[in-house]
Design an enzyme around this catalytic site. Structure first.
Site, short mmCIF file in Angstrom:
data_model
loop_
_atom_site.label_atom_id
_atom_site.label_comp_id
_atom_site.label_asym_id
_atom_site.label_seq_id
_atom_site.Cartn_x
_atom_site.Cartn_y
_atom_site.Cartn_z
N CYS A 1 -106.99 -69.50 53.88
CA CYS A 1 -107.52 -68.51 52.94
C CYS A 1 -108.87 -69.06 52.48
O CYS A 1 -108.97 -70.25 52.16
CB CYS A 1 -106.55 -68.37 51.76
SG CYS A 1 -107.25 -67.44 50.37
N THR A 2 -109.87 -68.21 52.48
CA THR A 2 -111.23 -68.71 52.20
C THR A 2 -111.42 -69.15 50.75
O THR A 2 -112.41 -69.81 50.44
CB THR A 2 -112.30 -67.67 52.58
OG1 THR A 2 -111.99 -66.43 51.90
CG2 THR A 2 -112.33 -67.43 54.07
N CYS B 1 -112.69 -63.44 55.04
CA CYS B 1 -111.38 -63.34 54.40
C CYS B 1 -110.32 -63.28 55.49
O CYS B 1 -110.38 -62.40 56.37
CB CYS B 1 -111.35 -62.05 53.57
SG CYS B 1 -109.74 -61.68 52.87
N ASN B 2 -109.39 -64.22 55.47
CA ASN B 2 -108.32 -64.23 56.48
C ASN B 2 -107.44 -63.00 56.38
O ASN B 2 -107.02 -62.43 57.40
CB ASN B 2 -107.42 -65.47 56.27
CG ASN B 2 -108.13 -66.76 56.56
OD1 ASN B 2 -108.00 -67.31 57.65
ND2 ASN B 2 -108.89 -67.26 55.62
N GLY C 1 -104.12 -60.43 49.19
CA GLY C 1 -102.95 -61.06 49.84
C GLY C 1 -101.63 -60.38 49.60
O GLY C 1 -100.71 -60.50 50.41
N SER D 1 -112.39 -60.60 49.21
CA SER D 1 -111.83 -59.95 48.03
C SER D 1 -112.51 -60.45 46.75
O SER D 1 -112.44 -59.79 45.72
CB SER D 1 -110.33 -60.25 47.94
OG SER D 1 -110.14 -61.65 47.87
N1 DGL Z 1 -109.91 -65.07 50.47
C1 DGL Z 1 -108.95 -64.28 51.08
C2 DGL Z 1 -108.39 -64.84 52.35
O1 DGL Z 1 -109.05 -65.58 53.03
C3 DGL Z 1 -107.99 -63.42 50.36
C4 DGL Z 1 -107.51 -63.73 49.06
C5 DGL Z 1 -106.81 -62.60 48.38
O2 DGL Z 1 -107.53 -61.77 47.86
O3 DGL Z 1 -105.57 -62.60 48.36
O4 DGL Z 1 -107.29 -64.54 52.72
#
Ligand code: DGL
Length: 262
Positions: A183-184, A73-74, A43, A11
């Site tokens: 979360c990355t 991205c998780n 998220g 994201s």
């Molecule tokens: N970096 C993302 C993840 O690993 C998402 C963060 C988001 O945009 O809420 O979930």
């Protein structure tokens, strides 16, 4: 085929934590990174919207000849990876919270998962817990608001510290000795998280296992590039002014992030 790039998306800047590990492990590969900053945060968005964004971004990366795509991205992995794998024939590598390693590491039998609400509420996470967790207590911590402040790039930001204080010490007080960065975006502030967690707490970051899995899949398919150093190209769909600062802080690279409209 081997010289074709690898596509990576998130994201926003979070996936740079994965890109960094890929750059160490596979320094010869050409990489295209897309931060979907126009739609950040993922998220708190619906599964349908994230599926749609992931499909559009993947489609773009495949149209640019990517030989593999990393969903860095998780939240997007949880919402969209099944559909992506049925829609595209290139290898699609995803990421999920490191629950299994955490169950192997914890002594207190209590682990804390820091992630977005989207990841924690998803079916994928429920399945993951069923597979690996029996006698272990899992404390969920949806970290609402944290992604946005990390994205703003200021590690001294008062709001960032308030959120960390609200989310992390209560998990430790309830007995967690292991925290999973689900979360990355969170590995980008790992030293700060460690400060709030304390020195005794294990902090698990799944970036390296994702890079390893990418290498494994490319190797199996004979797709590794063994030419000289790879070229990196960065795009974002929105206008995060800090994008280039974070690229430089994380990777030590002076790079432009090009605007992309998908
Ligand atoms: N970096 C993302 C993840 O690993 C998402 C963060 C988001 O945009 O809420 O979930």
């Amino acid at each position: 085929m081997n010289s074709q790039p690898i596509g990576i998306f998130d994201s926003g800047i979070g996936g740079l934590s994965i890109l960094k590990e890929i750059s160490y492990l596979l320094p010869n590969e050409n990489l295209i990174y897309i931060g979907d900053t126009a739609f950040l945060p993922y998220g708190t968005k619906s599964k349908e919207l994230i599926e749609d964004r992931a499909h559009k971004i993947c489609n773009h990366l495949v149209s640019k000849n990517c030989k593999a795509v990393v969903v860095a991205c998780n939240t997007a992995t949880s919402a969209a990876i099944h559909k992506l794998r049925t829609s595209f024939s290139v290898p699609i590598i995803g990421i999920e919270p490191a629950v299994k390693p955490a169950t192997q590491k914890t002594q207190s039998r209590i682990i804390g998962i820091l992630a977005t609400a989207g990841t924690l509420d998803g079916d994928k996470f429920a399945t993951l817990k069923k597979r690996f967790v029996n006698d272990i207590t899992i404390l969920h911590q949806p970290c609402t608001g944290l992604v946005e402040v990390i994205e703003a790039g200021d590690h001294d930001d008062k709001k960032l510290h308030e959120l960390l204080k609200m989310y992390i010490p209560p998990l430790i007080e309830r007995g967690a000795d292991t925290l999973v960065l689900g979360c990355t975006h969170f590995p980008l502030i790992k030293p700060l998280i460690a400060t709030y967690a304390g020195p005794e707490v294990n902090i698990l970051d799944p970036s390296l296992p994702v890079a390893n899995e990418l290498r494994r899949q490319l190797k199996t398919k004979n797709l590794l590039r063994d030419d000289k150093s790879g070229i990196y190209t960065f795009f974002q769909t929105g206008t995060n002014q800090q994008f280039e600062t974070v690229i430089s802080r994380q990777l030590g690279l002076k790079q432009t992030s090009y605007s992309l409209s998908i």
